[in-house]
Design a protein around this motif. Structure first.
Motif, short mmCIF file in Angstrom:
data_model
loop_
_atom_site.label_atom_id
_atom_site.label_comp_id
_atom_site.label_asym_id
_atom_site.label_seq_id
_atom_site.Cartn_x
_atom_site.Cartn_y
_atom_site.Cartn_z
N MET A 129 1.09 -1.12 -0.49
CA MET A 129 -0.16 0.15 0.12
C MET A 129 0.44 1.47 -0.33
O MET A 129 0.58 1.95 -0.85
N ARG A 130 2.18 1.58 1.11
CA ARG A 130 2.83 2.61 0.96
C ARG A 130 3.49 2.63 -0.79
O ARG A 130 3.69 3.83 -1.54
N GLY A 162 9.76 14.94 -2.61
CA GLY A 162 11.25 13.45 -2.33
C GLY A 162 10.32 13.29 -0.88
O GLY A 162 10.10 12.34 -0.48
N PRO A 163 10.11 14.19 0.29
CA PRO A 163 9.82 14.09 1.57
C PRO A 163 8.41 13.60 1.46
O PRO A 163 8.98 12.45 2.32
N SER A 164 7.49 13.76 0.57
CA SER A 164 6.46 13.15 0.57
C SER A 164 6.49 11.57 0.29
O SER A 164 5.94 10.56 0.89
N ILE A 165 7.06 11.43 -0.94
CA ILE A 165 7.16 9.79 -1.62
C ILE A 165 8.65 8.97 0.33
O ILE A 165 8.04 8.06 -0.10
N GLN A 166 9.31 9.76 0.93
CA GLN A 166 9.55 9.44 1.52
C GLN A 166 8.99 8.58 2.91
O GLN A 166 8.70 7.25 3.46
N ARG A 167 8.02 9.88 3.29
CA ARG A 167 7.19 9.23 4.10
C ARG A 167 6.18 7.55 3.80
O ARG A 167 5.72 7.05 4.63
N TYR A 168 5.93 7.81 2.45
CA TYR A 168 5.29 7.21 2.20
C TYR A 168 5.70 5.31 1.80
O TYR A 168 5.61 4.32 2.38
N MET A 169 6.76 5.56 1.59
CA MET A 169 8.14 4.10 1.76
C MET A 169 8.44 3.54 3.19
O MET A 169 8.35 2.28 3.16
N THR A 170 8.90 4.33 3.52
CA THR A 170 10.10 4.19 4.59
C THR A 170 9.15 4.78 6.06
O THR A 170 9.39 4.68 7.50
N GLY A 171 8.29 5.83 6.20
CA GLY A 171 7.49 6.56 7.44
C GLY A 171 8.26 7.30 8.01
O GLY A 171 7.50 8.34 9.40
N ASP A 172 9.27 7.78 7.41
CA ASP A 172 9.94 8.47 8.53
C ASP A 172 10.00 9.99 7.63
O ASP A 172 8.85 10.49 6.79
#
Length: 212
Positions: A165-166, A202-212
């Motif tokens: 889902m992420r 990038g930060p939005s994609i990062q949050r989706y993928m890793t939750g960071d």
């Protein structure tokens, strides 16, 4: 005398030519146009069967070549697809580069890689053509969805451990970014510098993928 000598020769040549025309067709060896034959066959097979059900053997059969030649020219089914669809880069190589660096910059690197490989109009046009076709053609949509799932999302999920889902949410945002930048041409996004967009998205994609 010359006529009688020529007669048997001519007859032999006729027999030889006749045998050639009667020779049972088989798989063609590699020729100057073998690659083009394979790509034409691959385009047809992918369009008819989708990415998942298409096989190297099926593509080789359609092109009337040995499957080893398909492997020789393209290495894998993904490689055939990339060439047949004229994609500007092998997604497997892009994913490898994205996952090589620090985990906390995966989102930035993914956005930057995609924007970099689509920077030139000639390079991105095949991708945009596929996107447009997928909006109106169910077969094309299935083919593209299956390829994205196997070649890109599946690979990232396997290596980075990103839940489905992420990963799909991240990809949907990237898809929308490409639509707005290259098809709708929404300004200032359309003309913004690649690094600027990568730092923003990038930060939005990062949050989706890793939750960071």
């Amino acid at each position: 005398m010359s006529e009688s000598a020529a007669g048997p020769v001519g007859t032999a040549q006729e027999h030889e030519n006749g045998a050639a025309t009667r020779r049972r067709p088989g798989r063609r060896p590699g020729t100057a146009d073998t690659r083009g034959q394979i790509l034409a066959a691959a385009s047809k097979i992918f369009a008819e069967k989708g990415f998942d059900k298409a096989t190297i053997r099926g593509i080789a059969r359609e092109a009337e070549v040995d499957p080893a030649l398909v492997h020789h020219y393209f290495e894998s089914k993904e490689g055939v697809f990339v060439a047949a669809m004229r994609l500007p880069a092998d997604p497997g190589q892009v994913v490898t580069r994205v996952l090589e660096g620090p985990r906390d910059r995966v989102g930035y690197r993914l956005v930057k890689e995609i924007l970099t490989v689509t920077a030139e109009p000639a390079a991105r046009e095949p991708i945009l053509a596929l996107m447009r076709t997928a909006m109106t053609n169910e077969q094309a949509l299935t083919m593209i969805r299956e390829f994205i799932t196997r070649a890109i999302l599946g690979r990232v999920m396997a290596v980075a451990g990103v839940p489905p889902m992420r990963m799909e949410a991240a990809f949907s945002q990237i898809f929308g970014m490409l639509m707005m930048r290259y098809i709708v041409r929404l300004e200032p996004l359309a003309s913004a510098d690649i690094d600027e967009v990568a730092e923003l998205v990038g930060p939005s994609i990062q949050r989706y993928m890793t939750g960071d």
